[in-house]
Design a protein around this motif. Structure first.
Motif, mmCIF file in Angstrom:
data_model
loop_
_atom_site.group_PDB
_atom_site.id
_atom_site.type_symbol
_atom_site.label_atom_id
_atom_site.label_comp_id
_atom_site.label_asym_id
_atom_site.label_seq_id
_atom_site.Cartn_x
_atom_site.Cartn_y
_atom_site.Cartn_z
ATOM 1 N N THR A 108 4.203 -12.333 -3.886
ATOM 2 C CA THR A 108 3.850 -11.829 -2.564
ATOM 3 C C THR A 108 5.118 -11.621 -1.752
ATOM 4 O O THR A 108 5.982 -12.491 -1.718
ATOM 5 N N LYS A 110 6.355 -10.178 2.152
ATOM 6 C CA LYS A 110 5.993 -9.714 3.486
ATOM 7 C C LYS A 110 7.212 -9.061 4.118
ATOM 8 O O LYS A 110 8.324 -9.569 3.996
ATOM 9 N N GLU A 127 0.974 -2.930 1.821
ATOM 10 C CA GLU A 127 -0.155 -2.546 2.659
ATOM 11 C C GLU A 127 0.062 -3.046 4.078
ATOM 12 O O GLU A 127 0.587 -4.143 4.282
ATOM 13 N N ILE A 129 -0.653 -4.792 7.459
ATOM 14 C CA ILE A 129 -1.480 -5.950 7.825
ATOM 15 C C ILE A 129 -1.440 -6.237 9.329
ATOM 16 O O ILE A 129 -1.874 -7.295 9.762
ATOM 17 N N SER A 130 -0.891 -5.294 10.106
ATOM 18 C CA SER A 130 -0.851 -5.501 11.556
ATOM 19 C C SER A 130 -1.005 -4.165 12.263
ATOM 20 O O SER A 130 -0.891 -3.101 11.652
ATOM 21 N N ASP A 142 3.767 -4.926 10.283
ATOM 22 C CA ASP A 142 3.917 -5.918 9.229
ATOM 23 C C ASP A 142 3.203 -5.379 7.993
ATOM 24 O O ASP A 142 2.127 -4.784 8.094
ATOM 25 N N LEU A 144 2.420 -6.164 3.580
ATOM 26 C CA LEU A 144 2.359 -7.198 2.537
ATOM 27 C C LEU A 144 2.199 -6.533 1.184
ATOM 28 O O LEU A 144 1.441 -5.576 1.029
#
Length: 147
Positions: A108, A110, A127, A129-130, A142, A144
């Motif tokens: 993972t 970020k 992808e 995420i925010s 953001d 991920l």
């Protein structure tokens, strides 16, 4: 590809100076964005870079889990202005992600990306995420990546 990957302690003083100079030139001067470029995270990071004629022409840092986020992260991705458009950022990201999965065994990643680069990072599987937000006056998101 001739990228080098080093821990902070493996960097020569000249390499460190050139990295910090180029990061300041791109993120502070070129983007007209005064912020604390030297943030204390370099000491724990891996530094992936390409030099040409003694200059840093492409750079990113890999931050282990717990340095910026609970997850491993990538930051300070740059290509010197004169070298843009040559796929250096793509090659560098591919090498970084390969190292992260094969050597660091992390699945993972970020990142905090400038919004205009969303499609670039999506091409590697990241992808959003925010929502879009301002960081130092620049729109960011953001993202991920889970492998």
């Amino acid at each position: 590809m001739n990228f080098q990957l080093k821990t902070f302690n493996e960097l020569t003083t000249t390499e460190l100076y050139n990295i910090l100079k180029e990061r300041t030139d791109v993120f502070v001067v070129e983007q007209n964005c005064p912020y604390p470029e030297v943030d204390g995270k370099d000491l724990q990071s891996y530094h992936l870079f390409k030099e040409e004629n003694g200059e840093i022409i492409a750079y990113l840092r890999i931050l282990p889990p717990g340095v910026s986020y609970p997850e491993l992260s990538i930051g300070r991705v740059l290509v010197k202005e004169d070298y843009r458009g040559q796929k250096l950022a793509q090659q560098m990201m591919e090498q970084a992600l390969s190292y992260i999965t094969s050597e660091l065994k992390e699945t993972t990643v970020k990142i905090q990306a400038q919004h205009y680069l969303e499609d670039f990072y999506r091409s590697f599987g990241f992808e959003v995420i925010s929502e879009v937000y301002l960081e130092d006056g620049i729109p960011h998101i953001d993202m991920l990546l889970k492998k």
